[in-house]
Design an enzyme around this catalytic site. Structure first.
Site, PDB file in Angstrom:
ATOM      1  CB  THR A 178      22.488   1.568  80.021  1.00 37.76           C
ATOM      2  OG1 THR A 178      21.556   0.805  79.293  1.00 37.76           O
ATOM      3  CG2 THR A 178      21.929   1.915  81.369  1.00 37.76           C
ATOM      4  CG  ASP A 209      19.229  -4.106  84.709  1.00 41.19           C
ATOM      5  OD1 ASP A 209      19.064  -3.934  83.486  1.00 41.19           O
ATOM      6  OD2 ASP A 209      20.255  -3.757  85.306  1.00 41.19           O
ATOM      7  N   GLY A 230      24.152  -3.804  81.607  1.00 44.57           N
ATOM      8  CA  GLY A 230      24.426  -5.134  81.071  1.00 44.57           C
ATOM      9  C   GLY A 230      23.119  -5.791  80.667  1.00 44.57           C
TER      10      GLY A 230
HETATM   11  N1  ASP Z   1      20.605  -3.068  81.477  1.00 43.60           N
HETATM   12  C1  ASP Z   1      19.911  -2.493  80.366  1.00 43.60           C
HETATM   13  C2  ASP Z   1      18.688  -3.342  80.061  1.00 43.60           C
HETATM   14  O1  ASP Z   1      18.774  -4.553  80.067  1.00 43.60           O
HETATM   15  C3  ASP Z   1      20.714  -2.387  79.126  1.00 43.60           C
HETATM   16  C4  ASP Z   1      22.110  -1.830  79.255  1.00 43.60           C
HETATM   17  O2  ASP Z   1      22.661  -1.767  80.337  1.00 43.60           O
HETATM   18  O3  ASP Z   1      22.682  -1.421  78.233  1.00 43.60           O
HETATM   19  O4  ASP Z   1      17.669  -2.767  79.747  1.00 43.60           O
END
Ligand code: ASP
Length: 290
Positions: A178, A209, A230
């Protein structure tokens, strides 16, 4: 007197072990992050807004196949790409977000369009794509989003029967995921943005999120601007970004102290992996990952 500016960006949390990170790969990531940072900084240096700096920084990362956002978005269980993004202006708490959109070249631009040209904050799926067409945003083909490495990640996730974060330690190859940026401009305004493809092998129109204002993304001139990365389910339950802001607003904690309480204590107790980047009204930057 002109005040200074601050800008921080992330390309996802997670462990890229030394063994899996070849010199060549590391160079590619560093170059991509540096290019995005330089672009964002050029906006701030000229007296541009935190909002524009965040937008430009994220577009640059969305256009790079190395990150789990835009062009490099991970595959859903159906072999598609469903992207989430959000952007927020600290000056007046304006926000725009988009969830589960397909084939949009730059989801962060759609989030910004929603903030600036709709009566809404969060649009999803088909409707959001319809709005994107109206606003003449660029759509790409499935081929544009196809990436052999990502497809391999999906195959492995299906094989292991898991829904995985882009950077989970399940595959041989690991990548950052992300993307996000936070900024304070010389006018004293804050902004935050986050963009993601979510989790590999996700089903049922799962939303993370990142597009949830207050969880993965938040900005308020009175406190801070935050972009998280995360395991999204935990970040939603812990209302991470807003919790950091609340600890500053109601308890008078510094940015760093507030981030540490939320990421190193509360999230850890819940079992949530990840972290965040943040900037406060004075321009201090915190980068906290558990
Ligand atoms: N937070 C993102 C999600 O859960 C994924 C990530 O941060 O890589 O969609």
């Amino acid at each position: 007197m002109m005040s200074t500016y601050s800008l921080a960006l992330h390309g996802g949390a997670g462990t890229i072990t030394r063994a899996s990170l070849t010199e060549e790969k590391e160079k590619a990531y560093t170059a991509a992050l540096l290019a995005a940072l330089t672009l964002g900084e050029s906006v701030l240096k000229k007296g541009g807004t935190a909002m524009d700096a965040v937008t430009q920084t994220i577009i640059s990362l969305e256009d790079c196949p190395l990150f789990n956002a835009g062009k490099g978005a991970v595959f859903t269980a159906d072999g598609l790409h469903e992207m989430d993004a959000a952007i927020m202006r600290g000056e007046n708490l304006e926000a725009g977000a988009v969830a589960g959109v397909q084939l949009i070249k730059n989801p962060i631009l759609l989030a910004k369009e929603i903030m600036e040209h709709s009566d809404h904050v969060l649009l999803s799926g088909r409707g959001a794509e319809e709005f994107a067409k109206q606003q003449k945003l660029i759509f790409e083909t499935e081929e544009y989003f196809f990436d052999e490495y990502r497809f391999q990640q999906l195959r492995e996730a299906i094989h292991e029967g898991k829904i995985v974060l882009d950077h989970t330690e399940t595959t041989e190859n690991k990548k950052f995921g992300t993307v996000g940026a936070v900024a304070k401009d010389v006018h004293g305004n804050l902004a935050a943005g986050t963009s993601t493809g979510g989790m590999t092998n996700k089903k049922f129109n799962r939303i993370g999120d990142s597009p949830i204002i207050g969880s993965g993304t938040y900005a308020n001139n009175a406190t801070c601007a935050i972009s998280c990365t995360g395991h999204g389910e935990y970040f939603i339950r812990a209302v991470v970004a807003y919790d950091v802001s609340c600890l500053m607003e109601y308890k008078g904690l510094s940015l760093q102290a507030a981030c540490e309480v939320v990421v190193m204590d509360k999230l850890v107790k819940l079992g949530g992996e990840g972290g965040l980047i943040a900037v406060d009204a004075a321009g201090n930057i915190s980068l906290v990952f558990n």
